[in-house]
Design an enzyme around this catalytic site. Sequence first.
Site, PDB file in Angstrom:
ATOM      1  N   ASP A  73       0.868  -1.183   0.000  1.00 30.32           N
ATOM      2  CA  ASP A  73       0.000   0.000   0.000  1.00 30.32           C
ATOM      3  C   ASP A  73       0.901   1.227   0.000  1.00 30.32           C
ATOM      4  O   ASP A  73       1.552   1.533   1.000  1.00 30.32           O
ATOM      5  CB  ASP A  73      -0.895   0.008   1.239  1.00 30.32           C
ATOM      6  CG  ASP A  73      -1.965  -1.080   1.195  1.00 30.32           C
ATOM      7  OD1 ASP A  73      -1.741  -2.111   0.520  1.00 30.32           O
ATOM      8  OD2 ASP A  73      -3.010  -0.911   1.842  1.00 30.32           O
TER       9      ASP A  73
ATOM     10  N   LYS B 101      -7.044   3.281  -3.395  1.00 31.84           N
ATOM     11  CA  LYS B 101      -7.471   3.243  -1.998  1.00 31.84           C
ATOM     12  C   LYS B 101      -7.729   4.662  -1.517  1.00 31.84           C
ATOM     13  O   LYS B 101      -6.991   5.584  -1.869  1.00 31.84           O
ATOM     14  CB  LYS B 101      -6.375   2.564  -1.172  1.00 31.84           C
ATOM     15  CG  LYS B 101      -6.585   2.532   0.333  1.00 31.84           C
ATOM     16  CD  LYS B 101      -5.418   1.811   0.995  1.00 31.84           C
ATOM     17  CE  LYS B 101      -5.451   1.925   2.519  1.00 31.84           C
ATOM     18  NZ  LYS B 101      -4.302   1.268   3.149  1.00 31.84           N
TER      19      LYS B 101
ATOM     20  N   LYS C 290     -10.357   0.013  -2.533  1.00 32.47           N
ATOM     21  CA  LYS C 290     -10.241  -0.219  -1.093  1.00 32.47           C
ATOM     22  C   LYS C 290     -10.593   1.047  -0.331  1.00 32.47           C
ATOM     23  O   LYS C 290      -9.814   1.993  -0.282  1.00 32.47           O
ATOM     24  CB  LYS C 290      -8.811  -0.651  -0.738  1.00 32.47           C
ATOM     25  CG  LYS C 290      -8.600  -0.898   0.766  1.00 32.47           C
ATOM     26  CD  LYS C 290      -7.186  -1.364   1.050  1.00 32.47           C
ATOM     27  CE  LYS C 290      -6.916  -1.488   2.554  1.00 32.47           C
ATOM     28  NZ  LYS C 290      -5.542  -1.957   2.857  1.00 32.47           N
TER      29      LYS C 290
END
Length: 307
Positions: A144, A207, A243
């Site tokens: 991430d 995300k 996400k």
Amino acid sequence: MDLDLSWVRAVQANTSAIERRAATLPGRRSVKKNHQAAWLCKAISLIDLTTLSGDDTEGRVRRLCAKARQPVRADILDALGMQDLTTGAVCVYHDMVETAVDALRGSGIPVAAVSTGFPAGLSPYKLRIAEIGESVAAGAEEIDIVITRRHVLQGNWQALYDEMREMRAACGEAHVKAILATGELGTLRNVARASLVCMMAGADFIKTSTGKESVNATLPVSLTMIRAIRDYEAHTGYKVGYKPAGGISKAKDALTYLALIKDELGDRWLQPDLFRFGASSLLGDIERQLEHHVTGAYSASWRHAAG
């Protein structure tokens, strides 16, 4: 793909229309009884169970990994017929990757590492790229990364593209989730354009947040990013995951997000390779709801400890 600036600059976001659509979402879809239990089990399978605290220890991470292996009390899973249920991944800082990999060995649950100077993303650029390589070498299957927000705020799409592309290359075979930190991007139009640029540069997921901003995942932001994913898939045929992270702590919120995904992107996105929740406390509330479904009574939260 190559950066298509004409496509990026053509992207707009009608904020008032997005907010009106988002406001209708919680009341438009309602699932009850067995259907609700099934959707909540689906939500568990999509959770990146996360600990990103300065006081993380190896013991805490191992307890979290044990929870990922068996996210709900055994008697409840038996009653539901869901004995093999696990979370989608475990997400930790780089320093805890090896511990998590060891604790999850043989489970099939991947380890995700937050990287690139998380959460601000303002450490020296070479160090951010090196950090990705270190996490991959330690066994992280998902990375991430955080983008440089100023590229978005200044409209420097080429710089954002180049940064994202180099980070994608540094991840190798690992999946990369691009964290946009949407609460710091100013407008939904910036969110839409940044989403598109990151997808063009090779992000496997986009995300919402690090979870450390004052504003994290929201329904208007989610709708904006999901529409960008849908447009990108329509233009290129390539599916990018989504996400939402930060602020999703209640089972009813998880159901709303799942309904949004089903409505806007379809059932294919309701799988761990294309959708994740970035959460920690969410699992506890879902477990309480599942116990209520099985027994007819709510229990105290301490009966469902995260460790």
